[in-house]
Write a protein that holds these residues in place. Structure first.
Motif, mmCIF file in Angstrom:
data_model
loop_
_atom_site.group_PDB
_atom_site.id
_atom_site.type_symbol
_atom_site.label_atom_id
_atom_site.label_comp_id
_atom_site.label_asym_id
_atom_site.label_seq_id
_atom_site.Cartn_x
_atom_site.Cartn_y
_atom_site.Cartn_z
ATOM 1 N N GLY A 28 0.811 -1.211 0.000
ATOM 2 C CA GLY A 28 0.000 0.000 0.000
ATOM 3 C C GLY A 28 0.841 1.256 0.000
ATOM 4 N N HIS A 29 0.445 2.182 0.849
ATOM 5 C CA HIS A 29 1.130 3.473 0.902
ATOM 6 C C HIS A 29 2.309 3.454 1.872
ATOM 7 C CE1 HIS A 29 -1.781 5.386 -1.656
ATOM 8 N NE2 HIS A 29 -2.760 4.841 -0.943
ATOM 9 N N ALA A 30 2.665 2.296 2.377
ATOM 10 C CA ALA A 30 3.797 2.209 3.300
ATOM 11 C C ALA A 30 5.120 2.492 2.578
ATOM 12 C CB ALA A 30 3.838 0.832 3.959
ATOM 13 N N LYS A 32 7.068 4.699 -0.043
ATOM 14 C CA LYS A 32 7.040 5.974 -0.771
ATOM 15 C C LYS A 32 8.230 6.027 -1.718
ATOM 16 C CE LYS A 32 3.570 7.935 1.327
ATOM 17 N NZ LYS A 32 2.330 8.113 0.665
ATOM 18 N N GLN A 38 9.459 8.424 -9.352
ATOM 19 C CA GLN A 38 8.103 8.533 -9.899
ATOM 20 C C GLN A 38 8.129 9.230 -11.252
ATOM 21 O OE1 GLN A 38 5.797 10.522 -6.907
ATOM 22 N NE2 GLN A 38 5.540 8.677 -5.672
#
Length: 107
Positions: A28-30, A32, A38
């Motif tokens: 998930g968003h854990a 970054k 990106q």
């Protein structure tokens, strides 16, 4: 290699594929990613597409064929020009395929 070995290989490769591809979704968003990563990943689909399409445009029978007599290359250049002028993806595909068909028939 027996049937058991074949199925074991298939199962292990399936597990490896699932683990490597689903890790980002499972965490998930854990996780970054840095902004630079990106930003670089935005170009990955275009780079992959270019790596697949470009050799098909310039290689004929395993050899490099950069001439106006190569209908694939000429249609690719025409489609590129069309896209740069219009920025219309579906029109680019249609124009490129129409140009390729015309060039292939006429050569």
């Amino acid at each position: 290699m027996g049937a058991v070995d074949t199925w074991l290989t298939i199962l292990l490769l399936t597990a490896a594929t699932l683990v490597t591809r689903c890790t980002i979704f499972l965490l998930g968003h854990a996780v970054k990613m840095p902004p630079r990563v990106q930003h670089a990943l935005r170009y990955a689909p275009a780079a992959a597409l270019a790596a697949i399409v470009a050799p098909d445009l310039v290689l004929v029978d395993g050899g490099l064929h950069l001439s106006v007599m190569n209908p694939k290359l000429m249609a690719g250049l025409g489609a590129t020009a069309f896209f740069l002028a219009t920025r219309h993806l579906l029109g680019t595909i249609i124009a490129g395929m129409a140009l390729y068909t015309l060039l292939r028939i006429s050569m």
